[in-house]
Design a protein around this motif. Structure first.
Motif, PDB file in Angstrom:
ATOM      1  N   ASP A  83       0.814  -1.223   0.000  1.00  0.00           N
ATOM      2  CA  ASP A  83       0.000   0.000   0.000  1.00  0.00           C
ATOM      3  C   ASP A  83       0.844   1.268   0.000  1.00  0.00           C
ATOM      4  O   ASP A  83       0.321   2.359   0.238  1.00  0.00           O
ATOM      5  CB  ASP A  83      -0.905   0.029   1.240  1.00  0.00           C
ATOM      6  N   SER A  84       2.146   1.154  -0.257  1.00  0.00           N
ATOM      7  CA  SER A  84       3.054   2.268   0.002  1.00  0.00           C
ATOM      8  C   SER A  84       3.519   2.984  -1.256  1.00  0.00           C
ATOM      9  O   SER A  84       4.515   3.707  -1.229  1.00  0.00           O
ATOM     10  CB  SER A  84       4.279   1.758   0.766  1.00  0.00           C
ATOM     11  N   GLY A  85       2.798   2.829  -2.366  1.00  0.00           N
ATOM     12  CA  GLY A  85       3.249   3.423  -3.621  1.00  0.00           C
ATOM     13  C   GLY A  85       3.435   4.925  -3.576  1.00  0.00           C
ATOM     14  O   GLY A  85       4.348   5.471  -4.199  1.00  0.00           O
ATOM     15  N   ASP A  86       2.594   5.645  -2.838  1.00  0.00           N
ATOM     16  CA  ASP A  86       2.698   7.106  -2.768  1.00  0.00           C
ATOM     17  C   ASP A  86       3.145   7.571  -1.388  1.00  0.00           C
ATOM     18  O   ASP A  86       2.884   8.702  -0.984  1.00  0.00           O
ATOM     19  CB  ASP A  86       1.356   7.753  -3.122  1.00  0.00           C
ATOM     20  N   LEU A  87       3.847   6.706  -0.663  1.00  0.00           N
ATOM     21  CA  LEU A  87       4.174   7.002   0.728  1.00  0.00           C
ATOM     22  C   LEU A  87       5.273   8.052   0.871  1.00  0.00           C
ATOM     23  O   LEU A  87       5.260   8.854   1.803  1.00  0.00           O
ATOM     24  CB  LEU A  87       4.604   5.714   1.443  1.00  0.00           C
ATOM     25  N   LEU A  88       6.244   8.064  -0.037  1.00  0.00           N
ATOM     26  CA  LEU A  88       7.420   8.913   0.120  1.00  0.00           C
ATOM     27  C   LEU A  88       7.303  10.182  -0.719  1.00  0.00           C
ATOM     28  O   LEU A  88       6.961  10.128  -1.896  1.00  0.00           O
ATOM     29  CB  LEU A  88       8.679   8.150  -0.292  1.00  0.00           C
ATOM     30  N   ASP A  89       7.608  11.302  -0.105  1.00  0.00           N
ATOM     31  CA  ASP A  89       7.630  12.590  -0.795  1.00  0.00           C
ATOM     32  C   ASP A  89       9.042  13.175  -0.760  1.00  0.00           C
ATOM     33  O   ASP A  89       9.846  12.863   0.126  1.00  0.00           O
ATOM     34  CB  ASP A  89       6.661  13.575  -0.128  1.00  0.00           C
ATOM     35  N   SER A  90       9.306  14.066  -1.696  1.00  0.00           N
ATOM     36  CA  SER A  90      10.622  14.703  -1.786  1.00  0.00           C
ATOM     37  C   SER A  90      10.862  15.656  -0.626  1.00  0.00           C
ATOM     38  O   SER A  90       9.938  16.321  -0.145  1.00  0.00           O
ATOM     39  CB  SER A  90      10.735  15.490  -3.092  1.00  0.00           C
ATOM     40  N   THR A  91      12.120  15.714  -0.210  1.00  0.00           N
ATOM     41  CA  THR A  91      12.584  16.784   0.673  1.00  0.00           C
ATOM     42  C   THR A  91      13.636  17.563  -0.105  1.00  0.00           C
ATOM     43  O   THR A  91      14.685  17.028  -0.465  1.00  0.00           O
ATOM     44  CB  THR A  91      13.185  16.218   1.970  1.00  0.00           C
ATOM     45  N   HIS A  92      13.339  18.825  -0.408  1.00  0.00           N
ATOM     46  CA  HIS A  92      14.191  19.649  -1.262  1.00  0.00           C
ATOM     47  C   HIS A  92      15.256  20.365  -0.430  1.00  0.00           C
ATOM     48  O   HIS A  92      15.213  20.354   0.803  1.00  0.00           O
ATOM     49  CB  HIS A  92      13.328  20.647  -2.024  1.00  0.00           C
ATOM     50  N   ARG A  93      16.217  20.965  -1.103  1.00  0.00           N
ATOM     51  CA  ARG A  93      17.337  21.618  -0.425  1.00  0.00           C
ATOM     52  C   ARG A  93      17.476  23.074  -0.850  1.00  0.00           C
ATOM     53  O   ARG A  93      17.370  23.392  -2.036  1.00  0.00           O
ATOM     54  CB  ARG A  93      18.643  20.917  -0.778  1.00  0.00           C
ATOM     55  N   VAL A  94      17.726  23.944   0.127  1.00  0.00           N
ATOM     56  CA  VAL A  94      18.124  25.331  -0.120  1.00  0.00           C
ATOM     57  C   VAL A  94      19.498  25.501   0.516  1.00  0.00           C
ATOM     58  O   VAL A  94      19.674  25.226   1.704  1.00  0.00           O
ATOM     59  CB  VAL A  94      17.120  26.332   0.484  1.00  0.00           C
ATOM     60  N   VAL A  95      20.466  25.928  -0.285  1.00  0.00           N
ATOM     61  CA  VAL A  95      21.860  26.008   0.163  1.00  0.00           C
ATOM     62  C   VAL A  95      22.253  27.467   0.343  1.00  0.00           C
ATOM     63  O   VAL A  95      22.046  28.297  -0.551  1.00  0.00           O
ATOM     64  CB  VAL A  95      22.794  25.320  -0.855  1.00  0.00           C
ATOM     65  N   ARG A  96      22.834  27.757   1.499  1.00  0.00           N
ATOM     66  CA  ARG A  96      23.285  29.112   1.813  1.00  0.00           C
ATOM     67  C   ARG A  96      24.781  29.104   2.103  1.00  0.00           C
ATOM     68  O   ARG A  96      25.363  28.078   2.428  1.00  0.00           O
ATOM     69  CB  ARG A  96      22.524  29.663   3.017  1.00  0.00           C
ATOM     70  N   GLY A  97      25.372  30.277   2.013  1.00  0.00           N
ATOM     71  CA  GLY A  97      26.802  30.411   2.269  1.00  0.00           C
ATOM     72  C   GLY A  97      27.534  30.752   0.985  1.00  0.00           C
ATOM     73  O   GLY A  97      27.400  30.079  -0.032  1.00  0.00           O
ATOM     74  N   GLY A  98      28.304  31.823   1.002  1.00  0.00           N
ATOM     75  CA  GLY A  98      29.024  32.245  -0.193  1.00  0.00           C
ATOM     76  C   GLY A  98      28.153  33.101  -1.087  1.00  0.00           C
ATOM     77  O   GLY A  98      26.964  33.324  -0.842  1.00  0.00           O
ATOM     78  N   ALA A  99      28.743  33.580  -2.168  1.00  0.00           N
ATOM     79  CA  ALA A  99      28.022  34.450  -3.102  1.00  0.00           C
ATOM     80  C   ALA A  99      26.947  33.664  -3.829  1.00  0.00           C
ATOM     81  O   ALA A  99      27.150  32.488  -4.170  1.00  0.00           O
ATOM     82  CB  ALA A  99      28.998  35.056  -4.099  1.00  0.00           C
ATOM     83  N   PRO A 100      25.783  34.268  -4.069  1.00  0.00           N
ATOM     84  CA  PRO A 100      24.734  33.574  -4.824  1.00  0.00           C
ATOM     85  C   PRO A 100      25.245  33.099  -6.178  1.00  0.00           C
ATOM     86  O   PRO A 100      25.943  33.817  -6.890  1.00  0.00           O
ATOM     87  CB  PRO A 100      23.649  34.647  -4.967  1.00  0.00           C
ATOM     88  N   LEU A 101      24.883  31.890  -6.540  1.00  0.00           N
ATOM     89  CA  LEU A 101      25.334  31.263  -7.776  1.00  0.00           C
ATOM     90  C   LEU A 101      24.485  31.754  -8.948  1.00  0.00           C
ATOM     91  O   LEU A 101      23.266  31.889  -8.831  1.00  0.00           O
ATOM     92  CB  LEU A 101      25.193  29.753  -7.634  1.00  0.00           C
ATOM     93  N   THR A 102      25.114  32.035 -10.075  1.00  0.00           N
ATOM     94  CA  THR A 102      24.357  32.382 -11.283  1.00  0.00           C
ATOM     95  C   THR A 102      24.201  31.141 -12.151  1.00  0.00           C
ATOM     96  O   THR A 102      24.954  30.170 -12.025  1.00  0.00           O
ATOM     97  CB  THR A 102      25.061  33.476 -12.104  1.00  0.00           C
ATOM     98  N   SER A 103      23.230  31.175 -13.058  1.00  0.00           N
ATOM     99  CA  SER A 103      23.009  30.029 -13.939  1.00  0.00           C
ATOM    100  C   SER A 103      24.219  29.802 -14.846  1.00  0.00           C
ATOM    101  O   SER A 103      24.568  28.656 -15.169  1.00  0.00           O
ATOM    102  CB  SER A 103      21.741  30.242 -14.770  1.00  0.00           C
ATOM    103  N   GLU A 104      24.876  30.887 -15.250  1.00  0.00           N
ATOM    104  CA  GLU A 104      26.066  30.739 -16.089  1.00  0.00           C
ATOM    105  C   GLU A 104      27.179  30.028 -15.323  1.00  0.00           C
ATOM    106  O   GLU A 104      27.858  29.133 -15.860  1.00  0.00           O
ATOM    107  CB  GLU A 104      26.547  32.119 -16.556  1.00  0.00           C
ATOM    108  N   GLU A 105      27.363  30.403 -14.063  1.00  0.00           N
ATOM    109  CA  GLU A 105      28.371  29.736 -13.235  1.00  0.00           C
ATOM    110  C   GLU A 105      28.013  28.278 -12.992  1.00  0.00           C
ATOM    111  O   GLU A 105      28.885  27.396 -13.014  1.00  0.00           O
ATOM    112  CB  GLU A 105      28.499  30.466 -11.895  1.00  0.00           C
TER     113      GLU A 105
END
Length: 435
Positions: free
Chosen positions: A252-274
């Motif tokens: 019965d556990s097909g939809d049991l697990l959900d994502s845990t996302h990440r927000v990373v801090r520290g240092g200069a904000p990263l650009t998409s080009e970088e």
């Protein structure tokens, strides 16, 4: 194989507290300060005061745990909590809507014996955090009780347990409450020895796959060791041998697990080009949308359980979302870092992020990582804080993949996922001392 036992539980006295919905709480790791405040105000006997006691002015180390233990003892002496008359197993059911359908997920709340971290009756897939284990242990020791359940999955391919629970529910007394998400949680106490024996026989041959509560399990093991050291050898039938566990059917556990996302801090904000310059050799990268509020759009192409190897990364430097898909070079680099890892482990997005992107491709040195359970939480985190370097949306893990990782004795990062519909704390408490 797991040894399942009835427990002599403590439960809320509904004649004393009124509505059970007012005193139960989510599992401790789902309680943020805002939720904690809501639960504190909802009822003076809310179990949030046990599992997530808030800091008070003048507190020193251990003050909140000792305050929780005082509530625990006082509520028993005042009759807020009452011991069951006999040892019981509890049928447990969640009921919630899913589109036009109503989903019912059933299991049992009981005690499960554990022996050692090498016990092959219990399979775990995620790492534990030492500080969290220590905090759970301290609370367990001060209260001499399991306050929240471990969640385990057992196989029932022939629906024998399902059929037995269907029959037992018809004859039992339902105790129910509704959480803030509208999920109905019900338990039926069972003390009939024949029914308990049948449950033990059905689930006995099935190993237990731990889906949540590894920290509680480690804390219970540590408490048992403490008892052996401080009170002499613990008898084989002592309650401390059995951890409070909710056993759900693997089927019965097909939809049991959900994502845990990440927000990373520290240092200069990263650009998409970088970002592309750093990871482009290992990932196919495409900028797909801009702005924090576009997180839901960025989530769409990776939201399925078959989307492993993909990540949607938000770059704080230019507020762009980049869809990143691993190629063969990513697998090769990850294998060099983790040469013993299986193919299944290397394919998972959470491992690509934690073991390749963060430490090697981006060369982040001990970054501050915030874990977010919902897309809305991610949006709030990246909108309100200019210190966001980048964020990563991670596709959900399939239970089959988690089982494969566990059986192979591999580990996922701590909090790699969370339960989509978690049980509540407060339905049943499990004292670990003899009466």
């Amino acid at each position: 194989m797991p040894e399942i036992s009835a427990i002599r539980a403590l439960r809320y006295n509904l004649g004393h507290v009124g509505n059970l919905s007012d005193v139960v709480a989510p599992l401790a790791d789902a309680i943020d300060p805002q939720r904690q405040d809501i639960l504190y105000k909802r009822h003076p006997a809310s179990c949030v005061r046990l599992i997530a006691n808030r800091d008070e002015p003048g507190d020193v180390a251990g003050s909140s745990d000792e305050r929780a233990a005082r509530f625990w003892r006082r509520w028993q002496s005042e009759g807020v909590l009452q011991h069951e008359a006999a040892a019981e197993i509890y049928i447990y059911q969640q009921t919630y809507p899913d589109g036009d359908q109503t989903v019912r997920r059933r299991g049992i709340l009981c005690g499960v014996r554990f022996d050692s971290p090498e016990d092959r009756r219990l399979y775990t897939a995620t790492e534990t955090i030492d500080a969290v284990v220590e905090a759970r242990y301290e609370l367990t020791r001060r209260c001499a009780a399991n306050l929240s359940p471990i969640v385990g999955l057992c196989s029932d391919p022939d629906d024998r347990l399902q059929d037995l629970l269907d029959s037992a529910i018809q004859e039992g007394l339902e105790i129910t409450c509704v959480d803030d998400a509208g999920v109905r949680h019900s338990i039926w106490p069972i003390n009939d020895e024949r029914t308990i024996g049948s449950i033990q026989n059905i689930l006995g041959p099935s190993p237990v796959l731990i889906a949540a509560g590894e920290d509680n399990l480690a804390a219970s093991r540590k408490y048992l060791n403490w008892l052996n050291d401080h009170e002499g050898p613990v008898a084989n039938d002592h309650p401390a041998n059995f951890a409070l566990t909710l056993l759900l059917r693997l089927e019965d556990s097909g939809d049991l697990l959900d994502s845990t996302h990440r927000v990373v801090r520290g240092g200069a904000p990263l650009t998409s080009e970088e970002l592309v310059a750093r990871i482009g050799e290992c990932f196919t990268c495409n900028t797909i949308v801009e702005g924090p509020d576009a997180a839901e759009v960025a989530w769409t192409p990776i939201s399925g359980r078959d989307h492993q190897g993909r990540l949607a990364i938000y770059c704080g430097g230019d507020r762009r979302w980049v869809l990143c898909e691993a190629n063969e070079a990513a697998t090769e680099r990850l294998r060099k870092r983790c040469p013993q890892a299986s193919d299944e482990w290397c394919e998972l997005s959470i491992n690509l992020l934690h073991h390749l992107i963060i430490p090697e491709l981006l060369a982040e040195d001990s970054p501050s990582i915030q874990e977010c359970r919902t897309i809305d939480d991610v949006v709030a985190a990246i909108s309100d804080d200019e210190g966001c370097r980048f964020a990563a949306l991670i596709p959900p893990i399939d239970v089959d993949a988690m089982e494969t990782i566990a059986v192979q004795e591999e580990r996922l990062p701590a909090n790699a996922f969370h339960l989509a519909h978690a049980p509540l704390t407060g339905l049943v408490f499990n004292p670990l001392n003899r009466r």
